[in-house]
Motif scaffolding. Structure first.
Motif, PDB file in Angstrom:
ATOM      1  N   ASP A   1       0.763  -1.347  -0.145  1.00 10.22           N
ATOM      2  CA  ASP A   1      -0.038  -0.259   0.015  1.00 10.22           C
ATOM      3  C   ASP A   1       0.816   1.195  -0.142  1.00 10.22           C
ATOM      4  N   ARG A   2       2.085   1.141  -0.598  1.00  6.29           N
ATOM      5  CA  ARG A   2       2.759   2.272  -0.479  1.00  6.29           C
ATOM      6  C   ARG A   2       3.058   2.700  -2.152  1.00  6.29           C
ATOM      7  N   ARG A   3       3.584   3.924  -2.104  1.00  3.55           N
ATOM      8  CA  ARG A   3       3.889   4.790  -3.128  1.00  3.55           C
ATOM      9  C   ARG A   3       5.387   5.438  -3.247  1.00  3.55           C
ATOM     10  N   PHE A   4       5.862   5.435  -4.310  1.00  4.59           N
ATOM     11  CA  PHE A   4       7.212   6.234  -4.317  1.00  4.59           C
ATOM     12  C   PHE A   4       6.741   7.620  -4.345  1.00  4.59           C
ATOM     13  N   ASN A   5       7.755   8.555  -3.755  1.00  6.39           N
ATOM     14  CA  ASN A   5       7.428   9.971  -3.903  1.00  6.39           C
ATOM     15  C   ASN A   5       8.440  10.429  -4.599  1.00  6.39           C
ATOM     16  N   VAL A   6       9.136   9.574  -5.439  1.00  3.29           N
ATOM     17  CA  VAL A   6      10.484  10.011  -6.458  1.00  3.29           C
ATOM     18  C   VAL A   6      10.067   9.417  -7.685  1.00  3.29           C
ATOM     19  N   ARG A   7      10.526  10.045  -8.695  1.00  7.42           N
ATOM     20  CA  ARG A   7      10.168   9.463 -10.066  1.00  7.42           C
ATOM     21  C   ARG A   7      11.262   8.013  -9.961  1.00  7.42           C
ATOM     22  N   THR A   8      10.561   6.828 -10.235  1.00  7.78           N
ATOM     23  CA  THR A   8      10.949   5.500 -10.164  1.00  7.78           C
ATOM     24  C   THR A   8      10.835   4.807 -11.298  1.00  7.78           C
ATOM     25  N   PHE A   9      11.898   4.288 -11.705  1.00  6.36           N
ATOM     26  CA  PHE A   9      12.066   3.079 -13.114  1.00  6.36           C
ATOM     27  C   PHE A   9      12.441   1.932 -12.369  1.00  6.36           C
ATOM     28  N   MET A  10      11.521   0.839 -12.784  1.00  4.99           N
ATOM     29  CA  MET A  10      12.138  -0.196 -12.760  1.00  4.99           C
ATOM     30  C   MET A  10      12.382  -0.924 -14.320  1.00  4.99           C
ATOM     31  N   LEU A  11      13.606  -1.635 -14.553  1.00  2.05           N
ATOM     32  CA  LEU A  11      13.986  -2.191 -15.840  1.00  2.05           C
ATOM     33  C   LEU A  11      14.030  -3.527 -16.013  1.00  2.05           C
ATOM     34  N   ALA A  12      13.461  -3.948 -17.318  1.00  2.00           N
ATOM     35  CA  ALA A  12      13.193  -5.254 -17.751  1.00  2.00           C
ATOM     36  C   ALA A  12      13.436  -5.371 -18.756  1.00  2.00           C
TER      37      ALA A  12
ATOM     38  N   THR B   1       9.210   6.272   0.213  1.00  2.00           N
ATOM     39  CA  THR B   1       7.690   5.998  -0.156  1.00  2.00           C
ATOM     40  C   THR B   1       6.650   6.346   0.844  1.00  2.00           C
ATOM     41  N   VAL B   2       5.603   6.652   0.415  1.00  2.00           N
ATOM     42  CA  VAL B   2       4.723   7.002   1.438  1.00  2.00           C
ATOM     43  C   VAL B   2       3.497   5.980   1.131  1.00  2.00           C
TER      44      VAL B   2
ATOM     45  N   LEU C   1       1.791  -1.565  -9.972  1.00  5.33           N
ATOM     46  CA  LEU C   1       3.104  -0.927 -10.297  1.00  5.33           C
ATOM     47  C   LEU C   1       2.686   0.726 -10.265  1.00  5.33           C
ATOM     48  N   LYS C   2       1.734   1.143 -11.402  1.00  6.13           N
ATOM     49  CA  LYS C   2       1.435   2.321 -11.496  1.00  6.13           C
ATOM     50  C   LYS C   2       0.820   3.019 -10.154  1.00  6.13           C
ATOM     51  N   GLU C   3       0.163   2.524  -9.562  1.00  5.77           N
ATOM     52  CA  GLU C   3      -0.516   3.074  -8.128  1.00  5.77           C
ATOM     53  C   GLU C   3       0.619   3.104  -7.331  1.00  5.77           C
ATOM     54  N   ALA C   4       1.891   2.179  -7.364  1.00  7.51           N
ATOM     55  CA  ALA C   4       3.048   2.749  -6.520  1.00  7.51           C
ATOM     56  C   ALA C   4       3.992   3.732  -7.256  1.00  7.51           C
ATOM     57  N   GLY C   5       3.481   4.369  -8.141  1.00  4.88           N
ATOM     58  CA  GLY C   5       4.397   5.201  -8.926  1.00  4.88           C
ATOM     59  C   GLY C   5       5.631   4.656  -9.553  1.00  4.88           C
TER      60      GLY C   5
ATOM     61  N   PHE D   1      24.062   3.725  -3.690  1.00  7.20           N
ATOM     62  CA  PHE D   1      23.383   2.375  -3.452  1.00  7.20           C
ATOM     63  C   PHE D   1      22.621   2.611  -2.353  1.00  7.20           C
ATOM     64  N   PHE D   2      21.177   2.003  -2.212  1.00  4.21           N
ATOM     65  CA  PHE D   2      20.445   1.815  -1.257  1.00  4.21           C
ATOM     66  C   PHE D   2      19.869   0.446  -1.015  1.00  4.21           C
ATOM     67  N   ARG D   3      19.832  -0.248   0.062  1.00  4.92           N
ATOM     68  CA  ARG D   3      19.087  -1.731   0.313  1.00  4.92           C
ATOM     69  C   ARG D   3      17.890  -1.427  -0.053  1.00  4.92           C
ATOM     70  N   GLU D   4      17.165  -2.308  -0.311  1.00  2.88           N
ATOM     71  CA  GLU D   4      15.791  -2.347  -0.867  1.00  2.88           C
ATOM     72  C   GLU D   4      15.083  -1.553   0.126  1.00  2.88           C
ATOM     73  N   ASP D   5      15.100  -2.410   1.650  1.00  5.11           N
ATOM     74  CA  ASP D   5      14.320  -1.801   2.747  1.00  5.11           C
ATOM     75  C   ASP D   5      14.493  -0.382   3.108  1.00  5.11           C
ATOM     76  N   THR D   6      15.742   0.046   2.845  1.00  5.05           N
ATOM     77  CA  THR D   6      15.831   1.328   3.109  1.00  5.05           C
ATOM     78  C   THR D   6      15.384   2.521   2.041  1.00  5.05           C
ATOM     79  N   LEU D   7      15.469   1.814   0.813  1.00  4.65           N
ATOM     80  CA  LEU D   7      14.715   2.488  -0.178  1.00  4.65           C
ATOM     81  C   LEU D   7      13.208   2.725   0.091  1.00  4.65           C
ATOM     82  N   ILE D   8      12.685   1.668   0.515  1.00  2.76           N
ATOM     83  CA  ILE D   8      11.184   1.803   0.476  1.00  2.76           C
ATOM     84  C   ILE D   8      10.809   2.871   1.837  1.00  2.76           C
ATOM     85  N   GLU D   9      11.726   2.512   2.834  1.00  2.00           N
ATOM     86  CA  GLU D   9      11.447   3.286   4.093  1.00  2.00           C
ATOM     87  C   GLU D   9      11.612   4.731   3.901  1.00  2.00           C
ATOM     88  N   ASN D  10      12.804   5.134   3.086  1.00  2.00           N
ATOM     89  CA  ASN D  10      12.895   6.596   2.867  1.00  2.00           C
ATOM     90  C   ASN D  10      12.327   7.269   1.855  1.00  2.00           C
TER      91      ASN D  10
END
Ligand code: F3S
Length: 398
Positions: free
Chosen positions: A315-326, A395-396, A343-347, A384-393
């Protein structure tokens, strides 16, 4: 084929030249013979305007009527004009101005599909089997093929891989030989919880250099296949590792176990303190309050990995422009699945570029980039950010 490319006895001159080149290249590394090659992955996927000699070779191959005898894929594209910021779009277009020319050449050389641009060829149909001899050059793909799949490839130089694919043979040396696939390091992971694959991989790579490590202690966490991908990519960038074994997890370790460890091996014990120190080095002593951009997916993400992100973001959303690459094919599949809405809801936006090529554009240095990739952090100014710190810092709650 034009006559100028034929010898008097009807052979293809370019093919003869290519064979001689590969044999000479192999001899330099002690190869005594050529082996049948089953797959090719081309590393230079950017149409850099300055790569005249590479273009001249590729044109000669095409003009001589040569194509790859085996599946051919290529590394990710450098440009995503729809999603690039204005300055980078203009400068990127200039820097990589020969992109279309390169893609046309690769298609004529046998690229398996017009969108086969990714560093994870094994997710889009170019997946060798255990024991297959292949010619790849992209370091993250090489270590995956050798370790996770149990195929055999050296970390080839660019052009050598495509020569091997066209000839259907590659010289036997290095990691193609049993004796060089033995581990010269025993790495014992002694941490109370599962380490971040990128941090662990960076630490191992930095310590063992270009040697082959055998890792024990990861078995109890049953790492996902994509975690092994990320682990390997970090070893290949912070060191020059082309193959690792991990007890019960990687292809040859499952077959042979500790018999793969050489008697005269060196020893590395990994604990939380060493991982913490490594993480500090990867974050370059920087704390980004608010990045301009977040990049996730270097190497490219698998479908399962993207799904795991969907679950983590809940239920979180990035508050920064975020890209996932594949890979383009994976992106299309995701776009046709329920995960896309989430994914769109999560920004999150999806793209298929190589972020390193984005950071090669000089103006990109003005952007603060956060990444979960140990490889991107090594080669660029991204932090570099660990996944958990990235989400913590960043996302809202939605
Ligand atoms: Fe792949 Fe580019 Fe990263 S090739 S591993 S996305 S640097």
């Amino acid at each position: 084929m034009a006559e100028k490319y034929m010898t008097n006895d009807g052979k293809n001159k370019t093919m003869e030249k290519l064979k001689t080149t590969l044999e000479a290249y192999g001899k330099t590394y002690g190869a005594n013979r050529m082996l049948p090659c089953k797959s090719c992955h081309f590393v230079t996927s950017c149409g850099l305007r300055f790569l005249d000699s590479m273009f001249s070779i590729l044109h000669q191959l095409v003009d001589s009527g040569l194509t790859c005898k085996v599946p051919l894929t290529a590394n990710p594209r450098p440009l995503d004009t729809r999603n690039y910021p204005f300055m980078e779009r203009i400068l990127g277009g200039f820097l990589y101005s020969r992109q279309r020319e390169l893609e046309n050449l690769l298609l004529r050389l046998g690229l398996i599909d017009p969108d086969a641009f990714t560093c994870t060829p094994y997710y889009i149909g170019n997946k060798p089997s255990y024991g297959d001899i292949i010619a790849w050059a992209e370091s993250s793909a090489v270590i995956y093929a050798n370790s996770v799949l149990g195929a055999r490839t050296n970390r080839n130089s660019s052009i050598i891989e495509i020569f091997s694919g066209i000839l259907g043979e590659t010289p036997e040396f290095g990691l193609l030989l049993d004796e060089n696939r033995k581990a010269t390091w025993l790495v014992e992971v002694k941490t109370p919880s599962k380490p971040d694959p990128f941090i662990l991989g960076s630490l191992i790579g930095k310590t063992v250099g270009e040697d082959v490590p055998y890792i024990v202690g990861l078995e109890k966490w049953e790492l996902k296949e994509y975690e092994l991908k990320d682990l390997g990519s970090a070893m290949a960038s912070w060191g020059a590792v082309g193959l690792f074994h991990a007890g019960e997890l990687t292809a040859e370790a499952r077959e042979e176990g500790p018999r793969l460890i050489r008697d005269d091996h060196k020893h590395l014990v990994v604990d939380d303190a060493k991982l913490k120190k490594m993480e500090q080095e990867m974050t370059k002593g920087q704390t980004i309050e608010k990045p301009d951009l977040i990049v996730i997916g270097c190497p490219h993400l698998s479908r399962e990995q993207i799904h795991s992100w969907v679950t983590k973001l809940e239920d979180r959303r990035f508050n920064v422009r975020t890209f996932m690459l594949a890979a383009p094919r994976i992106v299309s599949e995701i776009k046709n699945s329920k995960d896309y809405d989430r994914l769109k809801e999560a920004g999150v936006r999806l793209s298929s570029i190589c972020p390193l090529m984005f950071t090669n554009i000089p103006t990109s240095r003005r952007l603060n980039i956060a990444t979960t990739s140990g490889k991107l952090a090594y080669y660029s100014h991204a932090v570099f950010f660990r996944e958990d710190t990235l989400i913590e810092n960043f996302t809202v709650k939605r």
